[in-house]
Design an enzyme around this catalytic site. Sequence first.
Site, mmCIF file in Angstrom:
data_model
loop_
_atom_site.group_PDB
_atom_site.id
_atom_site.type_symbol
_atom_site.label_atom_id
_atom_site.label_comp_id
_atom_site.label_asym_id
_atom_site.label_seq_id
_atom_site.Cartn_x
_atom_site.Cartn_y
_atom_site.Cartn_z
ATOM 1 N N ASP A 6 5.673 -3.858 -0.850
ATOM 2 C CA ASP A 6 5.848 -2.457 -1.254
ATOM 3 C C ASP A 6 7.334 -2.138 -1.188
ATOM 4 O O ASP A 6 8.129 -2.884 -0.601
ATOM 5 C CB ASP A 6 5.062 -1.538 -0.301
ATOM 6 C CG ASP A 6 5.237 -0.069 -0.669
ATOM 7 O OD1 ASP A 6 5.219 0.252 -1.875
ATOM 8 O OD2 ASP A 6 5.426 0.769 0.238
ATOM 9 N N SER A 7 7.684 -1.002 -1.768
ATOM 10 C CA SER A 7 9.062 -0.544 -1.694
ATOM 11 C C SER A 7 9.464 -0.201 -0.259
ATOM 12 O O SER A 7 10.643 -0.058 0.032
ATOM 13 C CB SER A 7 9.219 0.702 -2.561
ATOM 14 O OG SER A 7 8.279 1.673 -2.159
ATOM 15 N N CYS A 69 2.731 -1.452 -4.162
ATOM 16 C CA CYS A 69 3.512 -0.326 -4.679
ATOM 17 C C CYS A 69 3.026 0.059 -6.081
ATOM 18 O O CYS A 69 3.036 -0.773 -6.994
ATOM 19 C CB CYS A 69 4.977 -0.765 -4.726
ATOM 20 S SG CYS A 69 6.076 0.501 -5.331
ATOM 21 N N GLU A 148 6.858 10.441 4.923
ATOM 22 C CA GLU A 148 7.796 9.664 5.745
ATOM 23 C C GLU A 148 8.348 10.504 6.889
ATOM 24 O O GLU A 148 8.722 9.982 7.932
ATOM 25 C CB GLU A 148 8.924 9.118 4.878
ATOM 26 C CG GLU A 148 8.333 8.289 3.752
ATOM 27 C CD GLU A 148 9.061 7.017 3.447
ATOM 28 O OE1 GLU A 148 10.286 7.040 3.528
ATOM 29 O OE2 GLU A 148 8.391 6.018 3.116
ATOM 30 N N CYS A 180 -0.254 6.419 -5.579
ATOM 31 C CA CYS A 180 0.963 6.133 -4.809
ATOM 32 C C CYS A 180 0.547 5.671 -3.418
ATOM 33 O O CYS A 180 -0.424 6.200 -2.853
ATOM 34 C CB CYS A 180 1.826 7.396 -4.715
ATOM 35 S SG CYS A 180 3.276 7.206 -3.655
ATOM 36 N N HIS A 182 1.672 6.269 -0.587
ATOM 37 C CA HIS A 182 1.748 7.236 0.518
ATOM 38 C C HIS A 182 0.627 8.286 0.499
ATOM 39 O O HIS A 182 0.385 8.922 1.514
ATOM 40 C CB HIS A 182 3.081 7.984 0.458
ATOM 41 C CG HIS A 182 4.265 7.144 0.839
ATOM 42 N ND1 HIS A 182 4.584 5.976 0.191
ATOM 43 C CD2 HIS A 182 5.204 7.321 1.803
ATOM 44 C CE1 HIS A 182 5.686 5.471 0.738
ATOM 45 N NE2 HIS A 182 6.080 6.268 1.716
HETATM 46 N N1 DGL Z 1 5.553 2.774 -2.947
HETATM 47 C C1 DGL Z 1 5.827 3.770 -3.953
HETATM 48 C C2 DGL Z 1 4.618 3.911 -4.875
HETATM 49 O O1 DGL Z 1 3.506 3.577 -4.517
HETATM 50 C C3 DGL Z 1 6.171 5.104 -3.325
HETATM 51 C C4 DGL Z 1 7.501 5.114 -2.612
HETATM 52 C C5 DGL Z 1 8.660 4.843 -3.539
HETATM 53 O O2 DGL Z 1 8.969 5.662 -4.397
HETATM 54 O O3 DGL Z 1 9.227 3.778 -3.400
HETATM 55 O O4 DGL Z 1 4.779 4.341 -5.983
#
Ligand code: DGL
Length: 265
Positions: A6-7, A69, A148, A180, A182
């Site tokens: 993931d990011s 992600c 976050e 997403c 999160h």
């Molecule tokens: N992990 C990203 C997503 O699921 C969210 C956080 C980011 O923007 O990096 O789109």
Amino acid sequence: MIGIFDSGIGGLTVVKGVMDALPGYDIVYFGDTARTPYGTKSSRTVVEYALEDTEFLVKNGAKIIVMACNTASSVATEAVRAAFDVPVYEVITPAVDRCLEATKKGIIGVIGTRATINSGIYERKILEKKPDARVHCAPCPLLVPLVEEGWRNKPETRMIVKKYLHPLKVRQIDTLILGCTHYPVLKDVIARKIGKRVAIIDSSTATAESIRQFAADNPQLDASFSKTDTARFFVSDITPHFQETAKSIIGRNIVLEHSGPFDLK
Ligand code: DGL
């Protein structure tokens, strides 16, 4: 090993889903905390990062890649599949499939980062399978920083969620995809604001379930996964705050290890 990237830390929602669906399977996770967020970046940059993240996981023993992600899944799946010889899972298709099972009226809402919504991927995939669906998408860029920050149930968060969901609510969606990493953390607030009648599709559990099915259908691949109940969590930057967020998502203390594609070059 199941490789998940993931990011940043949000992808731990997918790790949690995979741990529940496939208990005991070894996991190697990479969270690109040094370069997060991806959701505000160009497709070109996200593709480049996703290729590096995948390479890192493969070098660390991953036999299958899960792009937790949504942003990377939206724009980088083809490039990653073309570059690596392992099965590559993205989080969009399982969420779309589950959504199409759940919807009754075919009026579907999707929320995600700007990059995910701008890519139009959810809409395309839904309409491919259900051409008469009506799809309403809303980017919700403030939700990632709120999660976050640990602001799960603050009045400000409830107010922002309400504002983002309003256009979807007036269109009377009956199904809402949380597009997403999160957003599953805010599922209760989202459910309250969008209303009881709307089915909420969480891409983390939908993806975990489809990997479980894939492993069951491919015994040879399944046999190549080690199952010693070990998980390693690599991140490209460590701060006490990342550690706290990780704990709050996964529900227990986990050890984050500082490493990443850049160290390997
Ligand atoms: N992990 C990203 C997503 O699921 C969210 C956080 C980011 O923007 O990096 O789109």
